[in-house]
Design a protein around this motif. Structure first.
Motif, PDB file in Angstrom:
ATOM      1  N   ASN A 149      -6.410   8.945  -4.204  1.00  0.00           N
ATOM      2  CA  ASN A 149      -6.921   8.836  -2.846  1.00  0.00           C
ATOM      3  C   ASN A 149      -7.821  10.047  -2.629  1.00  0.00           C
ATOM      4  N   TYR A 208       4.764  -2.721   8.621  1.00  0.00           N
ATOM      5  CA  TYR A 208       5.388  -1.925   9.691  1.00  0.00           C
ATOM      6  C   TYR A 208       5.608  -2.806  10.922  1.00  0.00           C
ATOM      7  N   SER A 260       0.446   7.728  -6.628  1.00  0.00           N
ATOM      8  CA  SER A 260      -0.727   8.018  -5.792  1.00  0.00           C
ATOM      9  C   SER A 260      -0.864   9.513  -5.563  1.00  0.00           C
ATOM     10  N   SER A 296       0.824  -1.229   0.000  1.00  0.00           N
ATOM     11  CA  SER A 296       0.000   0.000   0.000  1.00  0.00           C
ATOM     12  C   SER A 296       0.839   1.252   0.000  1.00  0.00           C
ATOM     13  N   SER A 297       0.197   2.314  -0.348  1.00  0.00           N
ATOM     14  CA  SER A 297       0.797   3.636  -0.235  1.00  0.00           C
ATOM     15  C   SER A 297       1.160   3.917   1.227  1.00  0.00           C
ATOM     16  N   SER A 298       2.416   4.233   1.478  1.00  0.00           N
ATOM     17  CA  SER A 298       2.851   4.539   2.854  1.00  0.00           C
ATOM     18  C   SER A 298       4.285   5.050   2.795  1.00  0.00           C
ATOM     19  N   THR A 299       4.859   5.316   3.956  1.00  0.00           N
ATOM     20  CA  THR A 299       6.261   5.759   3.948  1.00  0.00           C
ATOM     21  C   THR A 299       7.206   4.628   3.539  1.00  0.00           C
ATOM     22  N   SER A 357      -8.293  -3.312   1.161  1.00  0.00           N
ATOM     23  CA  SER A 357      -7.274  -2.641   1.966  1.00  0.00           C
ATOM     24  C   SER A 357      -7.814  -2.433   3.374  1.00  0.00           C
ATOM     25  N   GLY A 402      -6.477  -3.866   7.392  1.00  0.00           N
ATOM     26  CA  GLY A 402      -6.643  -4.997   8.307  1.00  0.00           C
ATOM     27  C   GLY A 402      -6.159  -6.328   7.760  1.00  0.00           C
ATOM     28  N   PHE A 424     -10.874  -0.234   1.819  1.00  0.00           N
ATOM     29  CA  PHE A 424     -11.100   1.190   1.967  1.00  0.00           C
ATOM     30  C   PHE A 424      -9.830   1.839   2.463  1.00  0.00           C
ATOM     31  N   ASN A 425      -9.830   3.142   2.436  1.00  0.00           N
ATOM     32  CA  ASN A 425      -8.761   3.887   3.071  1.00  0.00           C
ATOM     33  C   ASN A 425      -8.930   3.839   4.590  1.00  0.00           C
ATOM     34  N   GLU A 456      -3.244   5.728  -8.526  1.00  0.00           N
ATOM     35  CA  GLU A 456      -4.274   5.559  -7.491  1.00  0.00           C
ATOM     36  C   GLU A 456      -4.646   6.936  -6.963  1.00  0.00           C
ATOM     37  N   GLN A 507      -4.071  -4.934  -0.593  1.00  0.00           N
ATOM     38  CA  GLN A 507      -2.985  -3.993  -0.288  1.00  0.00           C
ATOM     39  C   GLN A 507      -2.666  -4.099   1.199  1.00  0.00           C
ATOM     40  N   LEU A 565      -1.729   2.378  12.927  1.00  0.00           N
ATOM     41  CA  LEU A 565      -1.671   1.067  12.274  1.00  0.00           C
ATOM     42  C   LEU A 565      -2.949   0.288  12.559  1.00  0.00           C
ATOM     43  N   SER A 566      -3.324  -0.554  11.607  1.00  0.00           N
ATOM     44  CA  SER A 566      -4.550  -1.334  11.778  1.00  0.00           C
ATOM     45  C   SER A 566      -4.257  -2.614  12.561  1.00  0.00           C
TER      46      SER A 566
END
Ligand SMILES: Cc1cc2nc3c(=O)[nH]c(=O)nc-3n(C[C@H](O)[C@H](O)[C@H](O)COP(=O)(O)O)c2cc1C
Length: 326
Positions: free
Chosen positions: A133, A271, A106, A20-23, A244, A246, A196-197, A131, A265, A217-218
């Motif tokens: 967002n 992480y 993104s 997924s989109s992240s750092t 996306s 969980g 979902f986001n 993508e 995703q 974080l999920s």
């Protein structure tokens, strides 16, 4: 060996796990590492529409001055300026040289035009897809649902008329008639929807008496929301659905594929467990497919979707007396 390949947005993916989109996707080394560990594609960290960024910058400053915690605004990179846009575009060029998996750019946007040229530049610099967002908190008292939805459709129409790489839309579940909106969105020129986001969760520090952010974080329990909606909608839409939020382990991937997702995703689990988690999830998927005798993902994709289960009421009803009778 079962065939783990899938397609998403017309792109062939060697397996269904996308970073997924992240750092974790904002630099070459980290993306290379994700690819090495098995990610079939990556979504780069979002670049925020400059207008929003300017507003956000102002908003963040104002909020910090009134005592709010800066970490609340994790997603608003208030330092984004033109040179960051250039860095982003350079990153795309650089990644094209180093990794062979699809790279999805993104953009995080809320208005109709200011950022369109970033999208074109991303396409020119080698993004395989984009993508978007897109999130408008439905907190306006005077804006109707139709007005909010129109903003989404206007942006999609404009964007898809300007670029030719596939566009996928990452949305939240904050719509008053979610099924209808998902269906209508799927019938536009977008090729995919990410359900979902996840947003920062507000909380209150009762000692300091201030607003704080928790749960960036999920957790695996967060899977239920996207599982419900992928299962509910996968038979009824005209574009790919990607799950996306969980998805933390192999079981999470399998569940989303059974619901009908084209791919999943993942961010939080990377992480928490490192990029090696992708390999572990793929091994679990492979082992499960072998045990079940499935040769390819198409053999079981969507098997538990709304149209195929005996009791879709379980998806439709959120409250069942028997479950609450503990
Ligand atoms: C630190 C961090 C940064 C993120 N940055 C972005 C971003 O720039 N754009 C975006 O669309 N989502 C972003 N996300 C959200 C993730 O892409 C993903 O949708 C969310 O974390 C839910 O998936 P998960 O349960 O696998 O973590 C970010 C998430 C985290 C944890």
């Amino acid at each position: 060996m079962p065939d783990l390949s899938t397609t998403y947005l017309g792109l062939k993916l060697k397996n269904p796990i996308i970073a997924s989109s992240s750092t974790l996707t904002d630099n070459v080394e980290s993306v290379k590492n994700l690819a090495k560990n098995g990610a079939s594609a990556v979504v780069l960290r979002s670049i925020f529409e400059e207008e929003i960024t300017m507003e956000a910058e102002h908003y963040v400053k104002e909020a910090i001055n009134s005592g709010y915690d800066e970490s609340l605004f994790d997603y608003f990179d208030s330092r984004v300026k033109q040179h960051n846009v250039e860095q982003y575009l350079d990153l795309l060029l650089e990644l094209r040289r180093h990794v062979t998996i699809p790279i999805i750019g993104s953009i995080n946007a809320v208005t109709n035009h200011e950022w369109m040229y970033f999208a074109k530049k991303m396409e020119a610099n080698g993004a395989d897809a984009l993508e978007l967002n897109l999130f408008l908190m439905p907190s306006h008292l005077n804006r109707t649902c139709e007005e909010t939805e129109k903003i989404y459709f206007d942006i999609i129409n404009k964007l898809t008329s300007e670029i030719s790489i596939p566009v996928t839309l990452k949305i939240s579940h904050y719509f008053s008639n979610l099924a209808s909106v998902i269906k209508k969105l799927s019938e536009t020129n977008i090729k995919g929807l990410v359900l979902f986001n996840k947003f920062f969760s507000p909380d209150f520090d009762i000692e300091e008496e201030k607003l704080i952010s928790t749960y960036v974080l999920s957790n695996p329990q967060d899977l239920a929301m996207s599982l419900r909606w992928i299962a509910m909608m996968s038979d009824r839409v005209s574009c790919d659905l990607v799950a996306s939020t969980g998805i933390h382990d192999g079981a999470g991937v399998i569940k989303q594929l059974l619901a009908g997702a084209k791919a999943v995703q993942v961010a939080s689990t990377l992480y928490k467990n490192g990029p090696e988690q992708i390999g572990a999830m793929l091994r679990d998927l492979e082992e499960w497919m072998n045990r079940k005798g499935y040769k390819s993902i198409n053999d079981f994709r969507g098997k538990l979707s709304y149209g195929k289960v005996k009791d879709p009421a379980l998806l439709e009803r959120v409250q069942f007396m028997k479950y609450f009778n503990l």
